[in-house]
Write an enzyme that holds these catalytic residues in place. Structure first.
Site, PDB file in Angstrom:
ATOM      1  CD  GLU A  95      -1.269  -2.300   2.196  1.00 41.13           C
ATOM      2  OE1 GLU A  95      -2.058  -2.959   2.887  1.00 41.13           O
ATOM      3  OE2 GLU A  95      -0.042  -2.531   2.174  1.00 41.13           O
ATOM      4  CB  CYS A 121      -0.807  -2.449   8.928  1.00 44.27           C
ATOM      5  SG  CYS A 121       0.315  -1.191   8.247  1.00 44.27           S
TER       6      CYS A 121
END
Length: 161
Positions: A95, A121
């Site tokens: 990401e 996360c």
């Protein structure tokens, strides 16, 4: 004629095997994840807007640095559980890399959808929020409650398929 009937074979029924758009982009980031250099988990991500891929990323060491596949994993050596002590990892998350790739090439992330093989996360969730990403589609868990809470508070729809 010999009395034998000609057998006429009908054409097989054509079945539409086209995936829907979310499945299509998840399948692509699944392929992207195969470039991962992480010894513990291969993750792929892609940013999409208007059904166009803006950028892709996978988890691994920064450009021009040695890969964990080659030199080993400190977190693995220290028996650090998954989801803890991210600062001990030399790699970037998929990401993070997809957002960095977009920035590096001058691509606007605002209003895009993030497709990712795993749930982000909390560190990535904060970056996703500030990058203006409005929707996340994931395939697998790695559920981080704080990340999920922050994404919900920011109004970002997370869908698992």
């Amino acid at each position: 004629m010999t009395g034998k009937k000609a057998v006429v074979q009908s054409k097989p029924e054509k079945i539409n095997h086209r995936p829907d758009w979310d499945t299509y982009f998840l399948d692509i980031v699944d392929l992207v994840s195969r470039r991962s250099t992480c010894r513990r988990r291969a993750v792929g991500a892609g940013l999409v807007r208007d059904r166009r891929i803006l950028a892709t990323g996978y988890n691994g060491a920064p450009s021009s640095l040695q890969h964990c596949l080659d030199i080993g994993c400190l977190r693995e050596q220290l028996n650090v559980p998954s989801g803890e002590r991210h600062e001990l990892c030399r790699g970037l998350h998929a990401e993070q890399n997809v957002i960095i790739q977009a920035a590096l090439h001058g691509v606007i992330t605002k209003g895009s959808t993030l497709y990712c093989t795993n749930h982000p996360c909390v560190i990535c969730a904060k970056m996703i929020i500030n990058a203006g990403i409005v929707r996340i589609v994931i395939r697998d868990g790695y559920h981080d409650k704080l990340a999920a809470d922050m994404l919900k508070e920011a109004g970002i729809d997370v869908m698992q398929i």
